[in-house]
Design a protein around this motif. Sequence first.
Motif, PDB file in Angstrom:
ATOM      1  N   THR A   1     -25.040 -29.242 -30.244  1.00 25.27           N
ATOM      2  CA  THR A   1     -23.982 -29.454 -29.252  1.00 25.27           C
ATOM      3  C   THR A   1     -24.269 -28.686 -27.972  1.00 25.27           C
ATOM      4  OG1 THR A   1     -22.312 -29.803 -30.982  1.00 25.27           O
ATOM      5  CG2 THR A   1     -21.514 -29.145 -28.796  1.00 25.27           C
ATOM      6  N   ARG A   2     -24.678 -27.426 -28.133  1.00 31.50           N
ATOM      7  CA  ARG A   2     -24.996 -26.615 -26.948  1.00 31.50           C
ATOM      8  C   ARG A   2     -26.105 -27.267 -26.122  1.00 31.50           C
ATOM      9  NH1 ARG A   2     -24.762 -21.882 -24.311  1.00 31.50           N
ATOM     10  NH2 ARG A   2     -26.688 -20.889 -23.630  1.00 31.50           N
ATOM     11  N   HIS A   3     -27.068 -27.881 -26.799  1.00 29.45           N
ATOM     12  CA  HIS A   3     -28.177 -28.519 -26.088  1.00 29.45           C
ATOM     13  C   HIS A   3     -27.723 -29.798 -25.390  1.00 29.45           C
ATOM     14  CE1 HIS A   3     -32.169 -30.031 -25.157  1.00 29.45           C
ATOM     15  NE2 HIS A   3     -31.860 -31.162 -25.777  1.00 29.45           N
ATOM     16  N   VAL A   4     -27.062 -30.691 -26.130  1.00 31.58           N
ATOM     17  CA  VAL A   4     -26.786 -32.022 -25.586  1.00 31.58           C
ATOM     18  C   VAL A   4     -25.674 -31.999 -24.537  1.00 31.58           C
ATOM     19  CG1 VAL A   4     -25.057 -32.786 -27.286  1.00 31.58           C
ATOM     20  CG2 VAL A   4     -26.609 -34.457 -26.267  1.00 31.58           C
ATOM     21  N   THR A   5     -24.759 -31.019 -24.602  1.00 31.65           N
ATOM     22  CA  THR A   5     -23.701 -30.974 -23.589  1.00 31.65           C
ATOM     23  C   THR A   5     -24.222 -30.558 -22.214  1.00 31.65           C
ATOM     24  OG1 THR A   5     -23.119 -28.737 -24.381  1.00 31.65           O
ATOM     25  CG2 THR A   5     -21.757 -30.587 -25.154  1.00 31.65           C
ATOM     26  N   GLN A   6     -25.469 -30.139 -22.142  1.00 34.36           N
ATOM     27  CA  GLN A   6     -26.067 -29.878 -20.844  1.00 34.36           C
ATOM     28  C   GLN A   6     -26.428 -31.178 -20.118  1.00 34.36           C
ATOM     29  OE1 GLN A   6     -26.130 -26.570 -20.045  1.00 34.36           O
ATOM     30  NE2 GLN A   6     -25.300 -26.270 -22.112  1.00 34.36           N
ATOM     31  N   PHE A   7     -26.467 -32.304 -20.868  1.00 39.04           N
ATOM     32  CA  PHE A   7     -26.930 -33.576 -20.303  1.00 39.04           C
ATOM     33  C   PHE A   7     -25.931 -34.721 -20.456  1.00 39.04           C
ATOM     34  CE2 PHE A   7     -30.443 -31.202 -22.291  1.00 39.04           C
ATOM     35  CZ  PHE A   7     -31.173 -30.868 -21.165  1.00 39.04           C
ATOM     36  N   ALA A   8     -24.963 -34.578 -21.372  1.00 41.76           N
ATOM     37  CA  ALA A   8     -24.041 -35.682 -21.661  1.00 41.76           C
ATOM     38  C   ALA A   8     -22.597 -35.212 -21.522  1.00 41.76           C
ATOM     39  CB  ALA A   8     -24.290 -36.215 -23.069  1.00 41.76           C
ATOM     40  N   PRO A   9     -21.676 -36.114 -21.154  1.00 37.27           N
ATOM     41  CA  PRO A   9     -20.267 -35.731 -21.029  1.00 37.27           C
ATOM     42  C   PRO A   9     -19.685 -35.250 -22.351  1.00 37.27           C
ATOM     43  CG  PRO A   9     -20.670 -37.876 -20.016  1.00 37.27           C
ATOM     44  CD  PRO A   9     -21.909 -37.518 -20.780  1.00 37.27           C
ATOM     45  N   VAL A  10     -18.925 -34.173 -22.293  1.00 35.33           N
ATOM     46  CA  VAL A  10     -18.328 -33.603 -23.499  1.00 35.33           C
ATOM     47  C   VAL A  10     -17.386 -34.601 -24.163  1.00 35.33           C
ATOM     48  CG1 VAL A  10     -16.702 -31.854 -24.331  1.00 35.33           C
ATOM     49  CG2 VAL A  10     -18.554 -31.195 -22.803  1.00 35.33           C
ATOM     50  N   LEU A  11     -16.573 -35.305 -23.368  1.00 30.40           N
ATOM     51  CA  LEU A  11     -15.595 -36.225 -23.943  1.00 30.40           C
ATOM     52  C   LEU A  11     -16.271 -37.373 -24.684  1.00 30.40           C
ATOM     53  CD1 LEU A  11     -12.901 -36.440 -21.098  1.00 30.40           C
ATOM     54  CD2 LEU A  11     -12.920 -35.002 -23.145  1.00 30.40           C
ATOM     55  N   MET A  12     -17.391 -37.855 -24.173  1.00 27.50           N
ATOM     56  CA  MET A  12     -18.107 -38.939 -24.846  1.00 27.50           C
ATOM     57  C   MET A  12     -18.727 -38.441 -26.152  1.00 27.50           C
ATOM     58  SD  MET A  12     -20.847 -41.660 -23.276  1.00 27.50           S
ATOM     59  CE  MET A  12     -22.295 -40.617 -23.290  1.00 27.50           C
ATOM     60  N   LEU A  13     -19.244 -37.238 -26.142  1.00 29.89           N
ATOM     61  CA  LEU A  13     -19.816 -36.653 -27.353  1.00 29.89           C
ATOM     62  C   LEU A  13     -18.732 -36.442 -28.413  1.00 29.89           C
ATOM     63  CD1 LEU A  13     -22.406 -35.504 -28.642  1.00 29.89           C
ATOM     64  CD2 LEU A  13     -21.778 -33.279 -27.694  1.00 29.89           C
ATOM     65  N   LEU A  14     -17.547 -35.986 -27.964  1.00 28.54           N
ATOM     66  CA  LEU A  14     -16.424 -35.823 -28.885  1.00 28.54           C
ATOM     67  C   LEU A  14     -16.044 -37.156 -29.523  1.00 28.54           C
ATOM     68  CD1 LEU A  14     -13.857 -33.412 -27.179  1.00 28.54           C
ATOM     69  CD2 LEU A  14     -14.841 -33.151 -29.451  1.00 28.54           C
ATOM     70  N   TRP A  15     -15.949 -38.202 -28.713  1.00 30.16           N
ATOM     71  CA  TRP A  15     -15.613 -39.530 -29.222  1.00 30.16           C
ATOM     72  C   TRP A  15     -16.624 -39.963 -30.284  1.00 30.16           C
ATOM     73  CZ3 TRP A  15     -18.700 -43.949 -28.693  1.00 30.16           C
ATOM     74  CH2 TRP A  15     -18.116 -45.140 -29.135  1.00 30.16           C
ATOM     75  N   PHE A  16     -17.894 -39.796 -29.996  1.00 29.41           N
ATOM     76  CA  PHE A  16     -18.941 -40.215 -30.933  1.00 29.41           C
ATOM     77  C   PHE A  16     -18.843 -39.425 -32.230  1.00 29.41           C
ATOM     78  CE2 PHE A  16     -23.073 -40.340 -32.912  1.00 29.41           C
ATOM     79  CZ  PHE A  16     -23.496 -41.642 -32.715  1.00 29.41           C
ATOM     80  N   ARG A  17     -18.577 -38.116 -32.125  1.00 25.44           N
ATOM     81  CA  ARG A  17     -18.486 -37.267 -33.321  1.00 25.44           C
ATOM     82  C   ARG A  17     -17.390 -37.757 -34.258  1.00 25.44           C
ATOM     83  NH1 ARG A  17     -15.895 -34.996 -36.727  1.00 25.44           N
ATOM     84  NH2 ARG A  17     -15.482 -32.812 -37.145  1.00 25.44           N
ATOM     85  N   TYR A  18     -16.225 -38.171 -33.712  1.00 24.13           N
ATOM     86  CA  TYR A  18     -15.110 -38.603 -34.566  1.00 24.13           C
ATOM     87  C   TYR A  18     -15.284 -40.035 -35.057  1.00 24.13           C
ATOM     88  CZ  TYR A  18     -12.604 -34.300 -34.011  1.00 24.13           C
ATOM     89  OH  TYR A  18     -12.252 -32.971 -34.083  1.00 24.13           O
TER      90      TYR A  18
ATOM     91  N   PHE B   1     -18.180 -41.315 -35.721  1.00 25.40           N
ATOM     92  CA  PHE B   1     -19.196 -41.152 -36.768  1.00 25.40           C
ATOM     93  C   PHE B   1     -18.528 -40.704 -38.073  1.00 25.40           C
ATOM     94  CE2 PHE B   1     -22.513 -39.193 -39.238  1.00 25.40           C
ATOM     95  CZ  PHE B   1     -23.669 -39.890 -38.921  1.00 25.40           C
ATOM     96  N   GLN B   2     -17.614 -39.735 -38.002  1.00 26.93           N
ATOM     97  CA  GLN B   2     -16.922 -39.249 -39.202  1.00 26.93           C
ATOM     98  C   GLN B   2     -16.076 -40.344 -39.831  1.00 26.93           C
ATOM     99  OE1 GLN B   2     -14.993 -35.410 -39.013  1.00 26.93           O
ATOM    100  NE2 GLN B   2     -13.287 -36.101 -40.289  1.00 26.93           N
ATOM    101  N   THR B   3     -15.354 -41.107 -39.003  1.00 26.60           N
ATOM    102  CA  THR B   3     -14.487 -42.164 -39.521  1.00 26.60           C
ATOM    103  C   THR B   3     -15.290 -43.243 -40.239  1.00 26.60           C
ATOM    104  OG1 THR B   3     -12.969 -41.795 -37.661  1.00 26.60           O
ATOM    105  CG2 THR B   3     -12.714 -43.851 -38.903  1.00 26.60           C
ATOM    106  N   VAL B   4     -16.334 -43.726 -39.593  1.00 29.79           N
ATOM    107  CA  VAL B   4     -17.144 -44.803 -40.168  1.00 29.79           C
ATOM    108  C   VAL B   4     -17.865 -44.326 -41.426  1.00 29.79           C
ATOM    109  CG1 VAL B   4     -19.115 -46.321 -39.756  1.00 29.79           C
ATOM    110  CG2 VAL B   4     -17.419 -45.973 -37.954  1.00 29.79           C
ATOM    111  N   THR B   5     -18.434 -43.121 -41.375  1.00 32.67           N
ATOM    112  CA  THR B   5     -19.165 -42.606 -42.535  1.00 32.67           C
ATOM    113  C   THR B   5     -18.248 -42.417 -43.738  1.00 32.67           C
ATOM    114  OG1 THR B   5     -20.713 -41.444 -41.075  1.00 32.67           O
ATOM    115  CG2 THR B   5     -20.637 -40.734 -43.371  1.00 32.67           C
TER     116      THR B   5
END
Length: 295
Positions: free
Chosen positions: A29-46, A48-52
């Motif tokens: 997370t520390r690495h990728v938030t330097q390049f990608a929007p935090v809100l989009m990463l949060l959306w993907f994380r949840y 991913f959890q829901t689908v899995t």
Amino acid sequence: MSFWRSRQGGGILLIMVATLSFALGDSATRHVTQFAPVLMLLWFRYVFQTVTTLVLRFPVQTTTLFKTPNPKFQTLRGVLLLVVSFCSFSGLQHLPVAEFTAMVMLSPMVATAMAAIVLKNHVAHVRWVLMAVGLAGVLLVVRPGGQVFGWALLFPLGMIGAYAWFQVLTSRLSGDENPYTTQFYTGLVGALVMTPLLLWSWDSQALLGYWPWFVVVGFAATFGHLMLIRAFNRASAVVLSPYLYTQIAFATIAGWLFFSHIPDTLAWIGIAVIAISGVGNAMVSGREATRLRQR
């Protein structure tokens, strides 16, 4: 070797796998938030959890996966964890993984204090002393002039408060809910809340360029929580709680390997004090549980 094959030994092993997963996820997370929007990463994380969770558990539970006697509490729990994740993702943009993790490890003790106030649970005097010791450790980590002192400390402080409430609510739900149902609704609430916000934060180029890191973050969070569930199905919280603090060690190693960050001397002392107070709090829980069983 036979101990690790027992239910208790297996639970300890699983919870250490969970804390390793969380530490690696925080580093990613520390690495990728330097390049990608935090809100989009949060959306993907949840998402991913829901689908899995749906893919893994629906064949086993079918429609019972969706049945909950506490929909309002499930919604509130999901919102609280979303706040926790937002503070975590945002804080890790600015703070080292080891120090951030150590501060957040104060959450169980704050949850104990909140349980005393909200749920009217009795809290022994020694717990208040251990909490004060833990706070002293945090002050050593975040002292003025230290490596992490600054406005970004608002994120771990917010995370501690939200996560403490999250733990109190989880304790309230634990006797009524299937843990996988809770896992599913936690992911679903986060995904639904975050979806409208993507209108202001979607970045296709970031997703295409860094999608493996998105997957790592989503997998680490989901896998870690699943391992926690399986660990607590094998052993009691009294046995497992001290091992949650292995996350501090894993986070420190990850910070050194991936970001070449080493805490300074006073921060090391503060981290050690936080870990000792947390383990002490868990040991007090163990003694209290033993006395209750003997009555």
